[in-house]
Design a protein around this motif. Structure first.
Motif, PDB file in Angstrom:
ATOM      1  N   ARG A  76       0.816  -1.222   0.000  1.00  0.00           N
ATOM      2  CA  ARG A  76       0.000   0.000   0.000  1.00  0.00           C
ATOM      3  C   ARG A  76       0.848   1.270   0.000  1.00  0.00           C
ATOM      4  N   VAL A  77       1.977   1.228   0.715  1.00  0.00           N
ATOM      5  CA  VAL A  77       2.779   2.458   0.858  1.00  0.00           C
ATOM      6  C   VAL A  77       4.185   2.335   0.307  1.00  0.00           C
ATOM      7  N   GLY A  78       4.598   1.116  -0.104  1.00  0.00           N
ATOM      8  CA  GLY A  78       5.955   0.930  -0.572  1.00  0.00           C
ATOM      9  C   GLY A  78       6.915   0.694   0.576  1.00  0.00           C
ATOM     10  N   LYS A  79       8.217   0.728   0.271  1.00  0.00           N
ATOM     11  CA  LYS A  79       9.217   0.415   1.287  1.00  0.00           C
ATOM     12  C   LYS A  79      10.553   1.033   0.891  1.00  0.00           C
ATOM     13  N   VAL A  80      11.335   1.432   1.891  1.00  0.00           N
ATOM     14  CA  VAL A  80      12.706   1.892   1.661  1.00  0.00           C
ATOM     15  C   VAL A  80      13.643   0.922   2.362  1.00  0.00           C
ATOM     16  N   GLN A  95       3.413  -0.830  -5.934  1.00  0.00           N
ATOM     17  CA  GLN A  95       3.100  -1.791  -6.991  1.00  0.00           C
ATOM     18  C   GLN A  95       4.102  -2.943  -7.041  1.00  0.00           C
ATOM     19  N   TYR A  96       5.323  -2.690  -6.572  1.00  0.00           N
ATOM     20  CA  TYR A  96       6.345  -3.736  -6.582  1.00  0.00           C
ATOM     21  C   TYR A  96       5.893  -4.952  -5.771  1.00  0.00           C
ATOM     22  N   PHE A  97       5.063  -4.720  -4.758  1.00  0.00           N
ATOM     23  CA  PHE A  97       4.636  -5.793  -3.851  1.00  0.00           C
ATOM     24  C   PHE A  97       3.240  -6.325  -4.169  1.00  0.00           C
ATOM     25  N   GLN A  98       2.555  -5.717  -5.123  1.00  0.00           N
ATOM     26  CA  GLN A  98       1.182  -6.118  -5.404  1.00  0.00           C
ATOM     27  C   GLN A  98       1.152  -7.366  -6.273  1.00  0.00           C
ATOM     28  N   GLN A  99       0.184  -8.217  -5.973  1.00  0.00           N
ATOM     29  CA  GLN A  99       0.130  -9.533  -6.590  1.00  0.00           C
ATOM     30  C   GLN A  99       0.061  -9.468  -8.115  1.00  0.00           C
ATOM     31  N   GLN A 100      -0.726  -8.527  -8.661  1.00  0.00           N
ATOM     32  CA  GLN A 100      -0.903  -8.503 -10.110  1.00  0.00           C
ATOM     33  C   GLN A 100       0.365  -8.082 -10.851  1.00  0.00           C
TER      34      GLN A 100
END
Length: 438
Positions: free
Chosen positions: A123-127, A150-155
């Motif tokens: 939802r928020v990404g990561k550093v 989006q890097y972590f989203q399933q699609q």
């Protein structure tokens, strides 16, 4: 205690205050005549001065991170890559650790930065805090890696992402990019607002051999900084993250010395970077006390130095097929004149856009005004890779593939994108910087 840890900084400050207090308390006893009292006074002054200087030096280093750890300060830099197992923890990498070219690191000051993503990564990404190991150069550079939601989203679990390599100034470090320019925080907001396509951002410093200023140059018989940025770093990122393999997905971005590096890297290596952003960068590289001899002696060294003069390259060599954004100020910036020469020297197939402020100076207050439109601009230059890793993810019946009639690819918007205001003038355009908000 780590060199940049707050506990060490506070401990040394307390020690300095204690030394001052002890000197004031003992001074009457040391005021007598004789060798002993004189030596005592000299010793008290020396210890007090050293403790104060150490406290100030630690405070400055903690803020700007000239040296990230004790080994760097003492010159005991590790040279060889090591095998790394997948680790857990707050700062561990989620990437593929094949070859150990990107290694999880401690916070490296990241724990002192405010406004970083907090919450579910999808939802928020990561550093992430990492160390990047050069396969060819054997250099080890600290870095932060921003991964969009989006890097972590399933699609999008097999989708590759475009990359920005954001380079700090010298002297300075990656903390400046996260704390003062707030690169990951600004990128997260722009992506959430649909003003920037989802992008992986790797934040690094320009030198690979601190304290020497390597200026992204391959030094004869010395540090191979250009090789690190154009070959080692891309290889390391591709080995650990789902990022694009084509140069059209890669851009360099920097301020001050980092801006100088960005232009040099793209213009000299268009097969590695196809766009560059330079905020208050220079257009030629010269030797000075911090760089030492970067090009070597004799006619060969003089020719290498000319080839790192971007105005000379535009006049004497074919222009590379890249896009560049340069930023300066009419008043307050020493590079304004050279920036205008660079803009007028640009020729096809290269395109150059600009951010020209009425007034500014060589400091973060100026660069903070420029960073948001600059991030938007570079996002528009990068191609969102259409290739995917391995086999495409399974789809539900009737659902289209990303960007092919179904859900839009992460870099696509459902409506028209908002472009910076620009006017075409022989391949040169002007990007409007945001006005500071009171």
């Amino acid at each position: 205690m780590g060199l940049t840890s707050q506990s060490l900084e506070y401990a040394v400050i307390v020690l300095a205050v204690a030394c001052v207090a002890a000197t004031v308390w003992l001074w009457p006893r040391l005021s007598k005549r004789g060798v002993g009292p004189v030596l005592g006074r000299l010793g008290a002054i020396l210890v007090t001065q050293v403790s104060i200087v150490c406290a100030l030096a630690l405070a400055v280093n903690t803020n700007f991170e000239f040296y990230g750890n004790w080994d760097e300060l003492l010159g005991n830099n590790d040279k060889a890559p090591v095998s790394v197992s997948q680790g857990g923890g707050q700062y561990a990498s989620v990437g593929n650790m094949k070859g150990g070219l990107v290694q999880p690191a401690g916070p490296q000051g990241l724990d002192r930065v405010t406004g970083l993503p907090k919450g579910p990564a999808d939802r928020v990404g990561k550093v992430e805090s990492v160390r990047i190991v050069g396969r060819r150069t054997r250099a080890i550079n600290p870095g932060f890696v921003y991964l969009p939601p989006q890097y972590f989203q399933q699609q999008f679990r097999r989708q590759r992402f475009p990359v920005m390599v954001v380079i700090s100034g010298y002297p300075g470090g990656i903390m400046n990019l996260a704390q003062h320019l707030q690169v990951p925080q600004n990128a997260g907001r722009l992506i959430a607002q649909g003003r920037m396509q989802p992008t992986v951002i790797v934040m690094v410093r320009p030198t690979i051999a601190p304290p020497r200023d390597t200026e992204c140059v391959d030094v004869p018989g010395g540090p191979q900084a250009e090789t690190f940025f154009t070959k080692d770093l891309p290889d390391a990122m591709k080995s650990a993250y789902r990022v694009g393999h084509d140069p059209s997905a890669w851009g360099a971005f920097g301020y001050s010395s980092g801006g100088t590096c960005s232009l040099q890297l793209a213009m000299r290596n268009p097969k590695a970077y196809t766009s560059a952003v330079s905020l208050s960068g220079d257009y030629a590289i010269k030797d000075d006390l911090t760089t030492g001899s970067l090009f070597g002696p004799g006619p060969e060294g003089a020719q290498k130095e000319r080839e790192h003069d971007l105005l000379w390259r535009l006049k004497n060599l074919p222009a590379p097929q890249i896009s560049a954004l340069v930023a300066s100020s009419r008043k307050g910036e020493a590079d304004y004149g050279e920036t205008m020469k660079f803009l007028h020297a640009a020729k096809s197939p290269m395109t150059v856009d600009s951010i020209i402020l009425p007034q500014g100076s060589h400091q973060f207050a100026t660069w903070r005004r420029e960073v948001v439109p600059a991030l938007e601009w570079q996002s528009q230059q990068l191609t969102f890779p259409q290739d995917t890793q391995a086999v495409a993810p399974p789809r539900k019946p009737g659902a289209g593939a990303p960007g092919k009639g179904g859900a839009p690819a992460p870099g696509q918007q459902s409506g028209p994108s908002k472009a910076p205001s620009a006017s075409d003038d022989k391949g040169r355009r002007r990007v409007e910087a945001e006005r500071p908000r009171g």
